[in-house]
Design a protein around this motif. Structure first.
Motif, PDB file in Angstrom:
ATOM      1  N   UNK A 135       9.846 -34.131  -4.314  1.00  0.00           N
ATOM      2  CA  UNK A 135       9.083 -33.566  -3.198  1.00  0.00           C
ATOM      3  C   UNK A 135       9.484 -32.113  -2.973  1.00  0.00           C
ATOM      4  N   UNK A 136      10.785 -31.844  -2.983  1.00  0.00           N
ATOM      5  CA  UNK A 136      11.248 -30.469  -2.811  1.00  0.00           C
ATOM      6  C   UNK A 136      10.820 -29.581  -3.967  1.00  0.00           C
ATOM      7  N   UNK A 137      10.851 -30.139  -5.186  1.00  0.00           N
ATOM      8  CA  UNK A 137      10.437 -29.352  -6.362  1.00  0.00           C
ATOM      9  C   UNK A 137       8.966 -28.954  -6.251  1.00  0.00           C
ATOM     10  N   UNK A 138       8.132 -29.875  -5.778  1.00  0.00           N
ATOM     11  CA  UNK A 138       6.706 -29.568  -5.596  1.00  0.00           C
ATOM     12  C   UNK A 138       6.515 -28.498  -4.533  1.00  0.00           C
ATOM     13  N   UNK A 139       7.196 -28.655  -3.409  1.00  0.00           N
ATOM     14  CA  UNK A 139       7.077 -27.669  -2.332  1.00  0.00           C
ATOM     15  C   UNK A 139       7.557 -26.307  -2.796  1.00  0.00           C
ATOM     16  N   UNK A 140       8.662 -26.276  -3.524  1.00  0.00           N
ATOM     17  CA  UNK A 140       9.187 -25.008  -4.032  1.00  0.00           C
ATOM     18  C   UNK A 140       8.183 -24.336  -4.976  1.00  0.00           C
ATOM     19  N   UNK A 141       7.572 -25.147  -5.839  1.00  0.00           N
ATOM     20  CA  UNK A 141       6.601 -24.590  -6.792  1.00  0.00           C
ATOM     21  C   UNK A 141       5.391 -24.016  -6.062  1.00  0.00           C
ATOM     22  N   UNK A 142       4.854 -24.762  -5.111  1.00  0.00           N
ATOM     23  CA  UNK A 142       3.677 -24.296  -4.377  1.00  0.00           C
ATOM     24  C   UNK A 142       3.965 -23.005  -3.624  1.00  0.00           C
ATOM     25  N   UNK A 143       5.149 -22.891  -3.048  1.00  0.00           N
ATOM     26  CA  UNK A 143       5.498 -21.680  -2.308  1.00  0.00           C
ATOM     27  C   UNK A 143       5.756 -20.509  -3.260  1.00  0.00           C
ATOM     28  N   UNK A 144       6.431 -20.780  -4.382  1.00  0.00           N
ATOM     29  CA  UNK A 144       6.736 -19.708  -5.326  1.00  0.00           C
ATOM     30  C   UNK A 144       5.470 -19.154  -5.977  1.00  0.00           C
ATOM     31  N   UNK A 145       4.453 -20.001  -6.189  1.00  0.00           N
ATOM     32  CA  UNK A 145       3.233 -19.577  -6.890  1.00  0.00           C
ATOM     33  C   UNK A 145       2.042 -19.398  -5.946  1.00  0.00           C
ATOM     34  N   UNK A 146       2.276 -19.392  -4.652  1.00  0.00           N
ATOM     35  CA  UNK A 146       1.156 -19.399  -3.696  1.00  0.00           C
ATOM     36  C   UNK A 146       0.214 -18.222  -3.900  1.00  0.00           C
ATOM     37  N   UNK A 147       0.739 -17.080  -4.361  1.00  0.00           N
ATOM     38  CA  UNK A 147      -0.123 -15.915  -4.578  1.00  0.00           C
ATOM     39  C   UNK A 147      -1.097 -16.125  -5.730  1.00  0.00           C
TER      40      UNK A 147
END
Length: 502
Positions: A403-415
């Motif tokens: 869950x944290x890995x998914x959230x981290x990915x979405x935030x890191x690539x949000x742009x």
């Protein structure tokens, strides 16, 4: 200027006629009448190939007999070659068999001989003809070098070794970059079509001397527990990354998030934007920066004034994104970077198992809801909701890891996850084209079981497969032969000008 010897046409081809008449005579006889059709095919294929070889030889002899002596033969270094000797022979292995080329030699003491007739014939430096080189290039892209060798023997009767086939394929690919640097593009059918760039990589098993320094060092330092196989967690350190890039056009097709994540009872969905005019390049020698630069070069050839919409599709790798940004900035072009939606879905699905038991149908509805949220442009909101859910459920660190890995990915690539805009504009949001290119260019040929590649051989096959996939091989081959003439012959004469008979 006078001919070295005068040979008339009726006399020149008498040997060919004799061979042909011998075959006709055999076909009239009782032995031929007893053959089955397969036996007849086999015999004629061999016999007629020999007739063609003899025609080839007779024509070369005709040219040799009529070759004119030329004045003012000057080498590239400015040294005149005034001494002329006759009957200098060289062998040539062709798709019909071996022939001998006889020509005049222009000499100067202490200098290499010059052979204007070689230039007129555009003979290769090596024994094997350009026809055999072309066959090697084509057949080597289809299967292994052993299979290519066998296919060439079936087609031409030429007995090449595996190493010779590989060397001929390598020589065939040397003009790949220059060919595309000078390529000319017609205007696209619709200037509103988006221009898409995508890139990816795939490891190739290499020989130890072909590994990159870092990989070679890791391989040398690696200590394995077992001699005959790897233990869990051990790496072989034997691969080198092949970088692949694709450039193509798409006609925009506007879609909504529900068209991507729909239900079984939904109305028919519009098709995804279809790639057209695909162009591929690949390299195991150059790094990702060089391959991405080549892709931008191709895009600029298609749209030199940067009037079209440029899209880059990536899998999220930071080094790819950094190089794309650098190329776009250097060229002054506005590029929209879009991360592959399939990669996003993989993260969301992985995170679902932090909250649901494996196989729970409720997980599917939850994933669809989160995916729709991302497609609506709410990547950051979805990331926050996933993290909040994990906190509210008081999941232990191991359980909430995905869950944290998914959230981290979405935030890191949000742009790069503005799918709402991409869908509205009708752009593609998946990297299927480049993934298919990687399978075709790399995996289907260079990932054969048991194969180990040298650097030059792997690079040549990647280039040749790209040429054939792009539909450019025929045009490239004409270009390649022209460049061969320049390299092998024209550069040997003063001012790069080959003398010709008046």
């Amino acid at each position: 200027m006078t001919p070295a010897a005068e040979v008339t046409e009726p006399d020149a081809f008498s040997a060919s006629r004799d061979r042909f008449e011998a075959i006709v005579g055999y076909l009239w006889g009782p032995d031929a009448l007893r053959l089955e059709h397969a036996e007849l095919e086999s015999k004629l294929s061999v016999d007629m190939r020999e007739v063609i070889r003899q025609l080839y030889q007779d024509h070369l002899d005709l040219r040799a007999g009529n070759e004119e002596r030329l004045d003012d033969i000057v080498a590239a270094g400015g040294v005149p070659h005034r001494t002329v000797e006759t009957d200098h022979d060289r062998p040539l292995s062709t798709i019909f068999g071996s022939v001998t080329v006889r020509r005049l030699a222009y000499r100067h003491r202490g200098e290499e001989n010059l052979y204007p007739a070689d230039a007129a014939l555009n003979l290769p430096e090596e024994l094997h003809s350009h026809g055999l080189r072309e066959l090697s290039a084509i057949e080597s892209t289809r299967g292994s070098f052993e299979e290519a060798r066998d296919a060439i023997r079936r087609a031409s009767g030429a007995a090449l070794g595996k190493r010779q086939v590989e060397q001929l394929a390598q020589r065939s690919a040397v003009d790949f970059e220059e060919f595309y640097e000078t390529a000319r593009h017609e205007a696209v059918d619709d200037a509103d079509d988006a221009l898409v760039i995508s890139c990816d990589g795939k490891g190739i098993v290499m020989r130890p001397d072909a590994l990159r320094p870092g990989t070679a060092k890791a391989a040398a330092e690696a200590k394995t527990k077992l001699k005959t196989r790897l233990s869990k967690g051990e790496k072989r350190n034997r691969k080198r990354m092949a970088e692949v890039a694709a450039v193509y056009d798409v006609t925009p097709v506007a879609r909504a998030p529900g068209d991507i994540i729909g239900r079984d009872d939904d109305a028919p969905r519009p098709p995804a934007p279809e790639a057209k005019n695909k162009w591929l390049t690949a390299s195991v020698v150059d790094d990702a920066a060089a391959v991405i630069k080549a892709a931008f070069d191709e895009a600029c050839r298609r749209d030199p004034s940067h009037e079209r919409t440029w899209i880059t599709l990536v899998d999220g790798a930071c080094h790819q994104i950094d190089r794309i940004k650098a190329e776009a900035k250097a060229r002054g072009v506005d590029v929209t970077i879009v991360c592959d939606f399939v990669h996003v879905m993989e993260y969301i699905w992985a995170s679902a198992w932090s909250f649901f038991n494996e196989g729970d149908p409720a997980a599917e509805a939850w994933v669809a809801d989160k995916a729709l949220g991302v497609l609506d442009g709410g990547a950051a909101t979805v990331a926050a909701s996933i993290r909040r859910k994990a906190t509210c459920l008081a999941l232990d660190p191991e359980k909430r890891k995905n869950a944290d890995a998914c959230a981290d990915y979405l935030l890191a690539k949000k742009d790069y996850l503005h799918y709402d805009r991409a869908l509205e504009q009708g752009w593609p949001i998946g990297t299927g084209v480049i993934e298919g290119a990687v399978r075709h260019l790399v995996k289907d040929r260079l990932d054969l079981t048991g194969s180990r590649w040298g650097l030059e051989g792997a690079e040549a096959i990647l280039k040749l497969r790209a040429l054939r996939t792009n539909g450019d091989f025929e045009s490239y081959w004409k270009f390649h032969l022209d460049r061969e003439r320049h390299r092998v012959h024209e550069m040997r004469y003063a001012n790069g000008a080959m003398p010709r008979a008046a």
